[in-house]
Design an enzyme around this catalytic site. Sequence first.
Site, mmCIF file in Angstrom:
data_model
loop_
_atom_site.group_PDB
_atom_site.id
_atom_site.type_symbol
_atom_site.label_atom_id
_atom_site.label_comp_id
_atom_site.label_asym_id
_atom_site.label_seq_id
_atom_site.Cartn_x
_atom_site.Cartn_y
_atom_site.Cartn_z
ATOM 1 N N ALA A 37 0.823 -1.209 0.000
ATOM 2 C CA ALA A 37 0.000 0.000 0.000
ATOM 3 C C ALA A 37 0.858 1.261 0.000
ATOM 4 C CB ALA A 37 -0.912 0.003 1.220
ATOM 5 N N GLY A 77 1.575 -5.323 1.911
ATOM 6 C CA GLY A 77 0.334 -5.859 1.358
ATOM 7 C C GLY A 77 0.569 -6.728 0.142
ATOM 8 N N GLU A 80 1.244 -10.015 1.485
ATOM 9 C CA GLU A 80 0.000 -10.547 2.036
ATOM 10 C C GLU A 80 -0.911 -11.086 0.926
ATOM 11 O OE1 GLU A 80 -0.788 -8.397 6.196
ATOM 12 O OE2 GLU A 80 -0.618 -6.985 4.518
ATOM 13 N N GLU A 100 6.661 -2.747 6.888
ATOM 14 C CA GLU A 100 5.896 -1.687 7.552
ATOM 15 C C GLU A 100 6.196 -1.585 9.043
ATOM 16 O OE1 GLU A 100 2.728 -4.791 6.272
ATOM 17 O OE2 GLU A 100 4.796 -4.356 5.832
#
Length: 164
Positions: A37, A77, A80, A100
């Site tokens: 992100a 992400g 993920e 992150e």
Amino acid sequence: SLTVLQALEDGLKRADADPSVKAVMICGENGKFSAGADIRGFSSPKRHGVPLGPIISLIERSEKPVVAAIEGIALGGGLEVALGCHYRIAHVKAQMGLPEVTIGLLPGAEGTQRLPRLIGVPAALDIITTGRHIPATEALKLGLVDEVVEENTVEAAILFANKV
């Protein structure tokens, strides 16, 4: 971006509904799977669209095999998303991780649950808490990816999907 998330959701739903589709392959553009992100978007007061977590769950629930073709980087992400896939093929130069945490954020799309299930708690805790980037060869040893290739990752992922 929200545009990418919406396209991913729409594509997955179309693939699942189409009986002629036997498997799904997810890849990035320009030699990168996904850097995750854009953190600048976290501070916007209103975010419209589907959050990442439910899209990853949609991938995971697919009755058709979903294969991630990881080139370049799969961070945050992006990793993920790859964790939600049933299989992961990585280019030998690929790097994966959850960076992150280095800026005080926890992985927010269930990576902290999927990663330990896949590679075990000790190895997952190292990746989750340090934010370090894992090279493809180490990812293969950990069980994070199913195959490492030196050639075209997308073609290798398609071949792999055809096998499964």
